[in-house]
Structure formats: C-alpha cells, structure tokens
Design an enzyme around this catalytic site. Sequence first.
Site, mmCIF file in Angstrom:
data_model
loop_
_atom_site.group_PDB
_atom_site.id
_atom_site.type_symbol
_atom_site.label_atom_id
_atom_site.label_comp_id
_atom_site.label_asym_id
_atom_site.label_seq_id
_atom_site.Cartn_x
_atom_site.Cartn_y
_atom_site.Cartn_z
ATOM 1 N N LYS A 1 2.284 -6.877 0.355
ATOM 2 C CA LYS A 1 3.421 -7.264 1.180
ATOM 3 C C LYS A 1 3.628 -8.767 1.056
ATOM 4 C CE LYS A 1 5.314 -7.158 5.807
ATOM 5 N NZ LYS A 1 5.263 -6.538 7.129
ATOM 6 N N LYS B 1 6.195 -4.145 -1.025
ATOM 7 C CA LYS B 1 7.289 -4.546 -0.154
ATOM 8 C C LYS B 1 7.560 -6.035 -0.269
ATOM 9 C CE LYS B 1 8.181 -4.610 4.733
ATOM 10 N NZ LYS B 1 7.531 -4.544 6.010
HETATM 11 C C1 PBG Z 1 6.442 -5.920 10.475
HETATM 12 C C2 PBG Z 1 7.356 -5.330 9.476
HETATM 13 C C3 PBG Z 1 8.400 -5.996 8.819
HETATM 14 C C4 PBG Z 1 9.075 -5.030 8.088
HETATM 15 C C5 PBG Z 1 8.421 -3.805 8.291
HETATM 16 N N1 PBG Z 1 7.343 -4.020 9.134
HETATM 17 C C6 PBG Z 1 8.879 -7.387 8.905
HETATM 18 C C7 PBG Z 1 7.992 -8.516 8.737
HETATM 19 O O1 PBG Z 1 6.885 -8.414 8.198
HETATM 20 O O2 PBG Z 1 8.401 -9.586 9.182
HETATM 21 C C8 PBG Z 1 10.303 -5.292 7.262
HETATM 22 C C9 PBG Z 1 11.117 -4.131 6.900
HETATM 23 C C10 PBG Z 1 12.494 -4.459 6.440
HETATM 24 O O3 PBG Z 1 12.863 -5.633 6.238
HETATM 25 O O4 PBG Z 1 13.257 -3.513 6.260
HETATM 26 N N2 PBG Z 1 5.126 -6.062 10.196
#
Ligand code: PBG
Length: 329
Positions: A201, A255
């Site tokens: 991530k 992601k």
């Molecule tokens: C939180 C989380 C995020 C997303 C999914 N879980 C945002 C972040 O890490 O700030 C993002 C998903 C998206 O942008 O569609 N842990």
Amino acid sequence: MIIGKYPSLRLRRGREESWSRRLMQENDLSPNDFILPIFLIDGSNKKQSIKSMPGVYRYSINRLSQIVDRAIKKGIPMVALFPKTQSNLKDEFGSESLNENNLVCKAILEIKKRYKNQIGIMCDVALDPYTSHGHDGLIKSNKILNDETIEVLINQSLLQAKMGCDVLAPSDMMDGRIGKIRKALDINKFQNVQILSYAAKYASSFYGPFRDAVGSKNSLKGDKKTYQMDYRNSNEALREVALDIKEGADMVMVKPGMPYLDIIRVIKDKFKLPVLAYQVSGEYSLIETAIAKKLINKDAIYESLVAFKRAGANAIVSYYADRLDKIIK
Ligand code: PBG
C-alpha cells in the site's frame, strides 16, 4: 521466445473479424472478479451522494439492503465495508473502532442476518475512520506508534470477526500486524476468518476522494509516509508481501491500482498467491469526470479494469463493481 516473420506471419489476420478477436482474447472480466466497496453512514433512510465520487453513495444501515441486493443479483462475491463515523465519536485513540454498536458491526450483523453466506464481507482493519487526527494508528509526540497500534487492531479484528466478518483486511501498514492478528484469531477459534493484507500500500494522492467519503480528509494532519510505502519503490513491496505471507496472510492487496500494475505482476510472478488490486477512489473519480466531460468514452472503464487481469490480479476492488452489466458487454 517469440517466433515468426513478416510476411508469412501477419498478426492482423487474427484481428480481422470479431469472432477471431474473441477467440484470441487472453483476458476477460466476470462478476466473480469484483469486490464492491460500500460506504456506511449513521441515521436512517439515507442514501447520500458523495461529492468527490459521482455515482457512489453512503448508505444508512436500514438502506443497506438496496446496495447489497444489487451486488448479489449481479453475482459479486464480496462487499467491503467503510464507515463514515460521526465526528463527535472520533477521538485520538480511535475508540469507536472497538464499539460493538459501531456502523461496521451493525452492517455486518444486518448483512449476515438477511443474506447468510450468499455474499462475503470484508472489513478494513485500521483506525483512520475513527481517529480525530485521521491517521491509521495511535500517535505520540507526532509519531505513529507501531506496536501499540497493533494491540488496538487485534481487538478491532476480533470484534469484526465476532460479528461475522469473513475477510479481515488490515490496511494500516504497521509492521508485524498480520502475524499478531492471525495468532489472536486462531486462539479465539476464528481459524476460518481470512486475512487479506494490504501488503503493498503506497502513500498516494489517489486516496483523496475516499478520505472525503469517510470524512477523514479535513481532519488528517500531515501525511502517511511513515507507514505507507514510497511510490518510488518496488523491491520493498516484495519484502512487505514476503513478510505478510510468512505471518499468515491468505491474500495480498496492491493499492492504488492502475499506476501500480507492475507491482501486481512482480508479486504474482514471485509468490503465486491470490493478488487483489484496488482501483482506488482517485482513479474512479478521474475516469468518471473524464467521461462526464466527454474527454474519453465509457469503454475506458472496461479497459481500466481488464488491465488488472492482464497484470495478474485475481480480483479487483472497484467502485464500478455494482454497475458491471453496463460495462461488460
Ligand atoms: C484506510 C484506507 C484508505 C483507503 C482504503 N482504506 C485510505 C488511506 O489509506 O488513506 C483508500 C481507498 C480509496 O481511495 O478508494 N486505511
């Protein structure tokens, strides 16, 4: 090895007719490839639009069946739940994450009561929808605490598992949390609850609209670069995945999605495990906005999604998942 030589070989021969193109097709999409994210909101009878995500809504618990019905009818195997927590329930410890009556717990109970195991439920394990500072973990002297955060994540995981969550998805990027969560699940007889680790991530600007959707945008202080990965790196993603597999992850997530197709491919090739891709909020909103402005046509949606399959993803988390019949022809 690729063999062949013009003029005896002409690749355009295979593209000449539609039946032939279909025959040669290497990748395709089916509803089985999708996970639908659902945003939750307090109150009742709400289906609230999200300004930064045209076509996506937040649902109150009593309206949830509307969207879950749709997902089941379209053959989607799993939904992912994300709460917009009321700001008066947020604190610096993310305490609301451990409340048995929080939005996610209520939603799990409601879906399991109505639909049993007709559809899987996945829940994020992270504190950002619940903290007043918008970070995924606990903070002390401006530092995100790793091990202390894990203790809360373990309890959040156990609570969500107890409510009936099928797949826990730690998206917090703390070191070592997969092993500790797996151990706690096993001790508490949740051996069959799966862990989908957001292993790769990245600290990305593409999460902007999501933070608006869950209401953490304005509260977020600073950035998430001390725990989410630097997007300049790819070997580091392999180390993250290797560790999480050792610790007990069943599947891993990459992601954001489209700017990271190379990462999906290397992880798939190296580890041969289920790799999921998240077409995140910013990607979704960019595509939607460009279509609305007639800069690109609707077929771009299918193209963006099939790219994940080509890269080696087993499934895709996408805000388009409930509208696939309009996308897959
Ligand atoms: C939180 C989380 C995020 C997303 C999914 N879980 C945002 C972040 O890490 O700030 C993002 C998903 C998206 O942008 O569609 N842990």
